[in-house]
Write an enzyme that holds these catalytic residues in place. Sequence first.
Site, PDB file in Angstrom:
ATOM      1  N   TYR A   1      -3.267 -53.510  55.651  1.00  0.00           N
ATOM      2  CA  TYR A   1      -4.169 -54.231  56.553  1.00  0.00           C
ATOM      3  C   TYR A   1      -5.542 -53.568  56.413  1.00  0.00           C
ATOM      4  O   TYR A   1      -5.626 -52.342  56.348  1.00  0.00           O
ATOM      5  CB  TYR A   1      -3.662 -54.139  57.995  1.00  0.00           C
ATOM      6  CG  TYR A   1      -4.451 -54.983  58.973  1.00  0.00           C
ATOM      7  CD1 TYR A   1      -4.195 -56.347  59.089  1.00  0.00           C
ATOM      8  CD2 TYR A   1      -5.449 -54.413  59.765  1.00  0.00           C
ATOM      9  CE1 TYR A   1      -4.926 -57.124  59.981  1.00  0.00           C
ATOM     10  CE2 TYR A   1      -6.177 -55.185  60.655  1.00  0.00           C
ATOM     11  CZ  TYR A   1      -5.914 -56.545  60.757  1.00  0.00           C
ATOM     12  OH  TYR A   1      -6.644 -57.299  61.631  1.00  0.00           O
TER      13      TYR A   1
ATOM     14  N   HIS B   1      -7.918 -50.697  72.169  1.00  0.00           N
ATOM     15  CA  HIS B   1      -8.375 -49.332  72.494  1.00  0.00           C
ATOM     16  C   HIS B   1      -9.253 -49.327  73.742  1.00  0.00           C
ATOM     17  O   HIS B   1      -9.282 -48.344  74.479  1.00  0.00           O
ATOM     18  CB  HIS B   1      -9.165 -48.743  71.318  1.00  0.00           C
ATOM     19  CG  HIS B   1      -8.324 -48.365  70.148  1.00  0.00           C
ATOM     20  ND1 HIS B   1      -7.573 -47.209  70.097  1.00  0.00           N
ATOM     21  CD2 HIS B   1      -8.101 -49.002  68.968  1.00  0.00           C
ATOM     22  CE1 HIS B   1      -6.942 -47.138  68.935  1.00  0.00           C
ATOM     23  NE2 HIS B   1      -7.235 -48.220  68.224  1.00  0.00           N
TER      24      HIS B   1
ATOM     25  N   ASP C   1      -5.280 -45.095  56.248  1.00  0.00           N
ATOM     26  CA  ASP C   1      -5.042 -43.689  56.590  1.00  0.00           C
ATOM     27  C   ASP C   1      -4.483 -43.494  57.999  1.00  0.00           C
ATOM     28  O   ASP C   1      -4.416 -42.382  58.504  1.00  0.00           O
ATOM     29  CB  ASP C   1      -6.337 -42.883  56.436  1.00  0.00           C
ATOM     30  CG  ASP C   1      -7.427 -43.365  57.404  1.00  0.00           C
ATOM     31  OD1 ASP C   1      -7.235 -44.428  58.043  1.00  0.00           O
ATOM     32  OD2 ASP C   1      -8.449 -42.672  57.522  1.00  0.00           O
ATOM     33  N   HIS C   2      -4.106 -44.589  58.640  1.00  0.00           N
ATOM     34  CA  HIS C   2      -3.490 -44.448  59.961  1.00  0.00           C
ATOM     35  C   HIS C   2      -2.697 -45.709  60.299  1.00  0.00           C
ATOM     36  O   HIS C   2      -2.839 -46.733  59.630  1.00  0.00           O
ATOM     37  CB  HIS C   2      -4.548 -44.189  61.038  1.00  0.00           C
ATOM     38  CG  HIS C   2      -5.425 -45.374  61.339  1.00  0.00           C
ATOM     39  ND1 HIS C   2      -6.494 -45.747  60.552  1.00  0.00           N
ATOM     40  CD2 HIS C   2      -5.383 -46.286  62.348  1.00  0.00           C
ATOM     41  CE1 HIS C   2      -7.077 -46.817  61.065  1.00  0.00           C
ATOM     42  NE2 HIS C   2      -6.419 -47.181  62.164  1.00  0.00           N
TER      43      HIS C   2
ATOM     44  N   HIS D   1      -2.068 -48.179  63.554  1.00  0.00           N
ATOM     45  CA  HIS D   1      -2.516 -48.548  64.899  1.00  0.00           C
ATOM     46  C   HIS D   1      -1.330 -49.192  65.622  1.00  0.00           C
ATOM     47  O   HIS D   1      -0.680 -50.082  65.076  1.00  0.00           O
ATOM     48  CB  HIS D   1      -3.682 -49.540  64.783  1.00  0.00           C
ATOM     49  CG  HIS D   1      -3.985 -50.268  66.063  1.00  0.00           C
ATOM     50  ND1 HIS D   1      -5.111 -50.007  66.815  1.00  0.00           N
ATOM     51  CD2 HIS D   1      -3.316 -51.251  66.719  1.00  0.00           C
ATOM     52  CE1 HIS D   1      -5.101 -50.796  67.883  1.00  0.00           C
ATOM     53  NE2 HIS D   1      -4.024 -51.566  67.854  1.00  0.00           N
TER      54      HIS D   1
ATOM     55  N   ASP E   1      -4.166 -44.818  67.525  1.00  0.00           N
ATOM     56  CA  ASP E   1      -4.135 -44.691  66.076  1.00  0.00           C
ATOM     57  C   ASP E   1      -3.410 -43.389  65.763  1.00  0.00           C
ATOM     58  O   ASP E   1      -3.689 -42.358  66.381  1.00  0.00           O
ATOM     59  CB  ASP E   1      -5.553 -44.641  65.502  1.00  0.00           C
ATOM     60  CG  ASP E   1      -6.279 -45.973  65.654  1.00  0.00           C
ATOM     61  OD1 ASP E   1      -5.600 -46.986  65.925  1.00  0.00           O
ATOM     62  OD2 ASP E   1      -7.518 -45.983  65.511  1.00  0.00           O
TER      63      ASP E   1
ATOM     64  N   HIS F   1      -6.866 -49.780  57.392  1.00  0.00           N
ATOM     65  CA  HIS F   1      -5.734 -49.060  57.982  1.00  0.00           C
ATOM     66  C   HIS F   1      -4.932 -48.322  56.910  1.00  0.00           C
ATOM     67  O   HIS F   1      -3.707 -48.254  56.976  1.00  0.00           O
ATOM     68  CB  HIS F   1      -4.844 -50.006  58.795  1.00  0.00           C
ATOM     69  CG  HIS F   1      -5.458 -50.397  60.102  1.00  0.00           C
ATOM     70  ND1 HIS F   1      -6.573 -51.199  60.194  1.00  0.00           N
ATOM     71  CD2 HIS F   1      -5.132 -50.066  61.382  1.00  0.00           C
ATOM     72  CE1 HIS F   1      -6.897 -51.357  61.466  1.00  0.00           C
ATOM     73  NE2 HIS F   1      -6.052 -50.684  62.208  1.00  0.00           N
TER      74      HIS F   1
ATOM     75  N   ARG G   1     -11.137 -46.021  74.008  1.00  0.00           N
ATOM     76  CA  ARG G   1     -12.548 -46.047  73.616  1.00  0.00           C
ATOM     77  C   ARG G   1     -13.344 -46.832  74.652  1.00  0.00           C
ATOM     78  O   ARG G   1     -12.956 -47.957  75.005  1.00  0.00           O
ATOM     79  CB  ARG G   1     -12.737 -46.763  72.280  1.00  0.00           C
ATOM     80  CG  ARG G   1     -12.058 -46.125  71.114  1.00  0.00           C
ATOM     81  CD  ARG G   1     -12.242 -47.014  69.898  1.00  0.00           C
ATOM     82  NE  ARG G   1     -11.345 -46.646  68.821  1.00  0.00           N
ATOM     83  CZ  ARG G   1     -10.941 -47.505  67.875  1.00  0.00           C
ATOM     84  NH1 ARG G   1     -11.361 -48.762  67.895  1.00  0.00           N
ATOM     85  NH2 ARG G   1     -10.126 -47.104  66.938  1.00  0.00           N
TER      86      ARG G   1
HETATM   87 ZN   LIG Z   1      -6.558 -48.717  66.362  1.00  0.00          ZN
END
Ligand SMILES: [Zn+2]
Length: 263
Positions: free
Chosen positions: A225, A189, A230-231, A233, A196, A228, A173
Amino acid sequence: MRAETLRRAAVAFALTLPGAAVATLVAAPAAHADGCYTWTRDLYEGRSGEDVRQLQIRVAGWAGRRDIVETDGNYGPKTAAAVRRFQSAYGLPADGIAGPQTYTKLYALQDDDCTPAHFSYSEMDDGCGRGGWSGGPLSSAETRDNALRAMWKLEALRRDLGDEPLRVTSGFRSEVCNRQVRGASNSQHLYGNAADLAAPSGSSLCDMALNARDHGFSGIYGPGYPDHEDHVHVDSRRENNDDGIPNTTSWSAPDCGIGAGND
Ligand SMILES: [Zn+2]
């Protein structure tokens, strides 16, 4: 047998042969011309160089629990252990020496642009649409190199999950993108250092988070956490010397039994 020993034996033998045979025997072995990178010697503990560093990038995902393989070009015990785990994972004799069989597997795994078979630069450069690796705190080239190293760890994680296809929902990002998605101001990122991952179809987010601990990821955040659910990291914060934070491991996925320091 180590490469130099073989070479010395071949030369000694060649001295006893007539000219034509000598030419054939001492000719360089047919090099595998790989589109990305070709290794030309066996590598093992004590060796150093760019070829070791290239190997380290590709086996860093086999670092072992709570460990990392430094990409420093020096083949030490941690590199040997990672090579052994890589070899085991792909059904090769696990001797910790990178030779022809290990290279053949690596050639099969790497694409011509040096990304591992199941990940691509384009999916890692997609925090908010393709940014071309620019707009972060590092140069585009450094950012892209970080993304490459992340992908080799992801390839190892994928293998360990039984060749489970993994989907990256956010990779690099830019600063602008990171603000848009309300990422942490010092997010990995930004460095191309993080991914992710969406829930895989054949296993759970927790399976992924738990397994990630064995694949060189020093940052792991997942279910339990904040933000978080749905994914998962994953990142390589311990290897990031540009982010102004200590090079320590930071894992948290309480719903998966992953807490701080006790796993
Ligand atoms: Zn992330």
